[in-house]
Write a protein that holds these residues in place. Structure first.
Motif, mmCIF file in Angstrom:
data_model
loop_
_atom_site.group_PDB
_atom_site.id
_atom_site.type_symbol
_atom_site.label_atom_id
_atom_site.label_comp_id
_atom_site.label_asym_id
_atom_site.label_seq_id
_atom_site.Cartn_x
_atom_site.Cartn_y
_atom_site.Cartn_z
ATOM 1 N N ILE A 130 0.838 -1.206 0.000
ATOM 2 C CA ILE A 130 0.000 0.000 0.000
ATOM 3 C C ILE A 130 0.869 1.250 0.000
ATOM 4 C CG2 ILE A 130 -1.654 1.332 1.363
ATOM 5 C CD1 ILE A 130 -2.882 -1.411 2.195
ATOM 6 N N GLN A 131 1.920 1.244 0.800
ATOM 7 C CA GLN A 131 2.829 2.395 0.841
ATOM 8 C C GLN A 131 3.427 2.647 -0.544
ATOM 9 O OE1 GLN A 131 6.336 1.838 3.285
ATOM 10 N NE2 GLN A 131 6.739 4.037 3.385
ATOM 11 N N PHE A 132 3.902 1.599 -1.194
ATOM 12 C CA PHE A 132 4.478 1.748 -2.536
ATOM 13 C C PHE A 132 3.470 2.380 -3.492
ATOM 14 C CE2 PHE A 132 4.745 0.058 -6.861
ATOM 15 C CZ PHE A 132 5.985 0.532 -7.244
ATOM 16 N N HIS A 133 2.279 1.826 -3.529
ATOM 17 C CA HIS A 133 1.285 2.317 -4.489
ATOM 18 C C HIS A 133 0.825 3.742 -4.174
ATOM 19 C CE1 HIS A 133 0.728 -0.941 -7.320
ATOM 20 N NE2 HIS A 133 0.947 -1.767 -6.323
ATOM 21 N N GLN A 134 0.755 4.101 -2.922
ATOM 22 C CA GLN A 134 0.369 5.472 -2.590
ATOM 23 C C GLN A 134 1.460 6.459 -3.000
ATOM 24 O OE1 GLN A 134 -2.676 6.567 -1.428
ATOM 25 N NE2 GLN A 134 -3.194 4.463 -1.930
ATOM 26 N N LEU A 135 2.710 6.089 -2.787
ATOM 27 C CA LEU A 135 3.821 6.956 -3.189
ATOM 28 C C LEU A 135 3.879 7.089 -4.707
ATOM 29 C CD1 LEU A 135 6.514 5.649 -0.671
ATOM 30 C CD2 LEU A 135 5.485 7.931 -0.673
ATOM 31 N N VAL A 136 3.748 5.974 -5.411
ATOM 32 C CA VAL A 136 3.763 6.017 -6.876
ATOM 33 C C VAL A 136 2.587 6.838 -7.391
ATOM 34 C CG1 VAL A 136 3.465 4.612 -8.959
ATOM 35 C CG2 VAL A 136 5.091 3.908 -7.227
ATOM 36 N N ASP A 137 1.432 6.647 -6.778
ATOM 37 C CA ASP A 137 0.262 7.400 -7.218
ATOM 38 C C ASP A 137 0.465 8.902 -7.005
ATOM 39 O OD1 ASP A 137 -2.377 7.215 -8.412
ATOM 40 O OD2 ASP A 137 -3.122 7.961 -6.488
ATOM 41 N N ALA A 138 1.135 9.281 -5.931
ATOM 42 C CA ALA A 138 1.421 10.706 -5.702
ATOM 43 C C ALA A 138 2.302 11.254 -6.828
ATOM 44 C CB ALA A 138 2.098 10.896 -4.344
ATOM 45 N N VAL A 139 3.288 10.484 -7.242
ATOM 46 C CA VAL A 139 4.160 10.892 -8.337
ATOM 47 C C VAL A 139 3.356 10.992 -9.633
ATOM 48 C CG1 VAL A 139 6.147 10.213 -9.760
ATOM 49 C CG2 VAL A 139 6.252 9.960 -7.266
ATOM 50 N N VAL A 140 2.549 9.976 -9.891
ATOM 51 C CA VAL A 140 1.742 9.960 -11.122
ATOM 52 C C VAL A 140 0.807 11.160 -11.168
ATOM 53 C CG1 VAL A 140 -0.113 8.713 -12.323
ATOM 54 C CG2 VAL A 140 1.902 7.474 -11.492
ATOM 55 N N GLN A 141 0.161 11.479 -10.054
ATOM 56 C CA GLN A 141 -0.766 12.614 -10.030
ATOM 57 C C GLN A 141 -0.042 13.925 -10.322
ATOM 58 O OE1 GLN A 141 -4.085 12.235 -9.939
ATOM 59 N NE2 GLN A 141 -3.568 10.071 -9.886
ATOM 60 N N ASP A 142 1.219 14.033 -9.891
ATOM 61 C CA ASP A 142 1.999 15.254 -10.124
ATOM 62 C C ASP A 142 2.474 15.392 -11.573
ATOM 63 O OD1 ASP A 142 1.666 15.945 -7.494
ATOM 64 O OD2 ASP A 142 3.712 15.466 -6.876
ATOM 65 N N ILE A 143 2.833 14.265 -12.207
ATOM 66 C CA ILE A 143 3.450 14.355 -13.537
ATOM 67 C C ILE A 143 2.473 14.167 -14.689
ATOM 68 C CG2 ILE A 143 5.708 13.607 -12.684
ATOM 69 C CD1 ILE A 143 5.168 10.843 -13.893
ATOM 70 N N LYS A 144 1.283 13.670 -14.421
ATOM 71 C CA LYS A 144 0.345 13.467 -15.530
ATOM 72 C C LYS A 144 -0.238 14.815 -15.966
ATOM 73 C CE LYS A 144 -3.985 12.414 -13.149
ATOM 74 N NZ LYS A 144 -5.005 11.402 -12.941
ATOM 75 N N PRO A 145 -0.797 14.883 -17.172
ATOM 76 C CA PRO A 145 -1.377 16.143 -17.639
ATOM 77 C C PRO A 145 -2.380 16.696 -16.621
ATOM 78 C CG PRO A 145 -1.307 14.549 -19.421
ATOM 79 C CD PRO A 145 -0.908 13.820 -18.171
ATOM 80 N N GLY A 146 -2.199 17.954 -16.289
ATOM 81 C CA GLY A 146 -3.053 18.589 -15.284
ATOM 82 C C GLY A 146 -2.459 18.524 -13.888
ATOM 83 N N GLY A 147 -1.378 17.765 -13.711
ATOM 84 C CA GLY A 147 -0.716 17.656 -12.407
ATOM 85 C C GLY A 147 0.121 18.873 -12.101
ATOM 86 N N ILE A 148 0.612 18.933 -10.882
ATOM 87 C CA ILE A 148 1.321 20.124 -10.404
ATOM 88 C C ILE A 148 2.578 20.424 -11.216
ATOM 89 C CG2 ILE A 148 2.615 18.930 -8.597
ATOM 90 C CD1 ILE A 148 2.148 21.425 -6.848
ATOM 91 N N VAL A 149 3.357 19.423 -11.598
ATOM 92 C CA VAL A 149 4.581 19.721 -12.354
ATOM 93 C C VAL A 149 4.314 19.823 -13.855
ATOM 94 C CG1 VAL A 149 6.153 18.752 -10.637
ATOM 95 C CG2 VAL A 149 5.361 17.302 -12.476
ATOM 96 N N SER A 150 3.196 19.274 -14.302
ATOM 97 C CA SER A 150 2.896 19.399 -15.732
ATOM 98 C C SER A 150 2.408 20.807 -16.073
ATOM 99 C CB SER A 150 1.847 18.372 -16.160
ATOM 100 O OG SER A 150 0.596 18.679 -15.607
ATOM 101 N N ASN A 151 2.027 21.567 -15.041
ATOM 102 C CA ASN A 151 1.603 22.954 -15.254
ATOM 103 C C ASN A 151 2.739 23.937 -15.005
ATOM 104 O OD1 ASN A 151 -1.031 22.219 -15.884
ATOM 105 N ND2 ASN A 151 -1.635 22.199 -13.739
ATOM 106 N N GLY A 152 3.910 23.408 -14.664
ATOM 107 C CA GLY A 152 5.068 24.264 -14.392
ATOM 108 C C GLY A 152 5.296 24.387 -12.908
ATOM 109 N N ALA A 153 6.449 23.913 -12.449
ATOM 110 C CA ALA A 153 6.749 23.924 -11.016
ATOM 111 C C ALA A 153 8.182 24.386 -10.781
ATOM 112 C CB ALA A 153 6.535 22.529 -10.440
ATOM 113 N N THR A 154 8.421 24.809 -9.551
ATOM 114 C CA THR A 154 9.748 25.297 -9.166
ATOM 115 C C THR A 154 10.622 24.136 -8.701
ATOM 116 O OG1 THR A 154 9.040 25.671 -6.896
ATOM 117 C CG2 THR A 154 8.786 27.530 -8.445
ATOM 118 N N ILE A 155 11.878 24.463 -8.432
ATOM 119 C CA ILE A 155 12.856 23.453 -8.027
ATOM 120 C C ILE A 155 12.425 22.735 -6.739
ATOM 121 C CG2 ILE A 155 14.315 25.074 -6.742
ATOM 122 C CD1 ILE A 155 16.750 23.444 -7.845
ATOM 123 N N GLU A 156 11.784 23.456 -5.827
ATOM 124 C CA GLU A 156 11.363 22.837 -4.565
ATOM 125 C C GLU A 156 10.363 21.711 -4.810
ATOM 126 O OE1 GLU A 156 11.354 26.229 -5.039
ATOM 127 O OE2 GLU A 156 13.122 26.670 -3.804
#
Length: 180
Positions: A130-156
């Protein structure tokens, strides 16, 4: 039937039964043994089935984790994230970078289809899976279209993304290395 006949019948029945008390212990032991003999094979069979089911689920989940790690490594997702971090480190503070990866919703279909069965596997595995999948899902949500880094993010944001991804890969590698 007259009262005299009833009295004679009662005496006859009483004398045939006898006045000796019935020894109930052998009857109770026989009943207990009989019920145990009927229950035990069913119980053992159910335990065996549960064990086999648990093992099948665990093997499938660990195989999926191994495959996800292999895909991430071959596509060099973490290396790409670290290259972005290196690039942003040379830019003025507050510079944003866009990073997008199209990840299908079914990337973890074995986990998704077996969420209700996680309780069937050992706690030590279930927690890490469960820990693995939750961490991976957090990454996926950030990098997929509409995610936080796909809209442009800072180094932090990219540094945090890298930390989460590193932890996911570490947990996944630990799981993939286990013998079942």
């Amino acid at each position: 039937m007259s009262p005299e006949d009833i009295k004679n019948l009662t005496e006859t029945v009483a004398s045939s039964i006898g006045t000796q008390p019935i020894n109930w212990l052998p009857l109770l032991l026989a009943a207990l043994l009989g019920s145990l003999v009927a229950f035990l094979p069913t119980f053992v069979l159910e335990c065996y089935r549960d064990h086999k089911f648990s093992k099948r689920i665990l093997i499938a989940l660990l195989a999926e984790i191994s495959a996800l790690i292999e895909i991430a490594e071959r596509r060099k997702y973490q290396e790409s994230i670290r290259e972005v971090i290196s690039y942003l480190a040379t830019q003025p503070e507050g510079t944003a970078y866009t990073f997008t990866v199209k990840v299908p919703d079914h990337y973890s279909r074995i986990f998704q289809s077996n969420c209700e069965n996680i309780g069937a596997i050992k706690k030590e595995y279930a927690k890490k899976i469960i820990q693995f999948h939750q961490l991976v899902d957090a990454v996926v949500q950030d990098i997929k279209p509409g995610g936080i880094v796909s809209n442009g993010a800072t180094i932090e944001v990219f540094k945090e993304l890298d930390e989460i991804f590193t932890q996911a890969l570490q947990v996944g590698s630990e799981l993939a290395a286990k013998k079942v």
